[in-house]
Design a protein around this motif. Structure first.
Motif, short mmCIF file in Angstrom:
data_model
loop_
_atom_site.label_atom_id
_atom_site.label_comp_id
_atom_site.label_asym_id
_atom_site.label_seq_id
_atom_site.Cartn_x
_atom_site.Cartn_y
_atom_site.Cartn_z
N CYS A 26 0.84 -1.19 0.00
CA CYS A 26 0.00 0.00 0.00
C CYS A 26 0.88 1.25 0.00
N GLU A 27 0.57 2.16 -0.90
CA GLU A 27 1.36 3.38 -0.99
C GLU A 27 1.02 4.35 0.14
N LEU A 28 -0.09 4.14 0.79
CA LEU A 28 -0.56 5.09 1.80
C LEU A 28 -0.12 4.71 3.21
N CYS A 29 -0.22 3.43 3.56
CA CYS A 29 0.06 3.06 4.95
C CYS A 29 1.21 2.07 5.09
N GLY A 30 1.67 1.52 3.98
CA GLY A 30 2.82 0.62 4.05
C GLY A 30 2.47 -0.84 4.27
N TRP A 48 -5.14 -13.00 -0.32
CA TRP A 48 -3.99 -12.21 0.11
C TRP A 48 -3.77 -12.40 1.59
N ARG A 49 -2.51 -12.50 1.97
CA ARG A 49 -2.16 -12.59 3.37
C ARG A 49 -1.16 -11.49 3.69
N VAL A 50 -1.25 -10.99 4.90
CA VAL A 50 -0.31 -9.96 5.33
C VAL A 50 1.09 -10.55 5.37
N ALA A 51 2.01 -9.85 4.76
CA ALA A 51 3.39 -10.32 4.73
C ALA A 51 4.07 -10.02 6.06
N THR A 52 5.04 -10.85 6.38
CA THR A 52 5.83 -10.64 7.59
C THR A 52 7.26 -10.34 7.19
N PRO A 55 -5.31 0.17 10.07
CA PRO A 55 -6.55 -0.61 9.96
C PRO A 55 -7.63 0.04 9.12
N PHE A 56 -7.68 1.36 9.09
CA PHE A 56 -8.78 2.01 8.37
C PHE A 56 -8.35 2.62 7.04
N CYS A 57 -7.16 2.24 6.63
CA CYS A 57 -6.67 2.73 5.34
C CYS A 57 -7.48 2.07 4.22
N ILE A 58 -7.74 2.83 3.16
CA ILE A 58 -8.48 2.25 2.02
C ILE A 58 -7.54 1.49 1.10
N HIS A 59 -6.26 1.64 1.30
CA HIS A 59 -5.20 0.92 0.59
C HIS A 59 -5.14 1.25 -0.90
N GLU A 60 -4.05 1.88 -1.24
CA GLU A 60 -3.76 2.18 -2.63
C GLU A 60 -2.65 1.23 -3.04
N TRP A 61 -3.01 0.12 -3.67
CA TRP A 61 -2.05 -0.94 -3.91
C TRP A 61 -1.08 -0.63 -5.03
N ASP A 62 0.15 -0.86 -4.72
CA ASP A 62 1.20 -0.74 -5.72
C ASP A 62 1.68 -2.15 -6.02
#
Ligand SMILES: [Zn+2]
Length: 62
Positions: free
Chosen positions: A13-17, A29-33, A43-50
């Motif tokens: 995500c370009e907005l929240c990382g 999709w799974r959150v990467a570690t 948590p409330f980011c709309i997520h701008e996926w890169d």
């Protein structure tokens, strides 16, 4: 040969990382570690996926 669907396997995500990886086993999709920490972002980011790499949904063979 028809167009091939090329699925990205990693996105951030370009907005929240937040960073996620595609898990083929469960087809989601799974959150990467990274470094032992889940890259959940905000948590409330709309997520701008890169999408990294060369994601081309309907790329014709050259
Ligand atoms: Zn985000």
């Amino acid at each position: 040969m028809g167009p091939q669907l090329r699925r990205p396997t990693h996105r951030s995500c370009e907005l929240c990382g937040r960073v996620e990886r595609w898990d083929d086993d469960v087809a989601t999709w799974r959150v990467a570690t990274e470094d032992g920490e889940k890259q959940v972002g905000k948590p409330f980011c709309i997520h701008e996926w890169d999408i990294n790499g060369r994601f081309a949904p309907f790329k014709e063979p050259a």
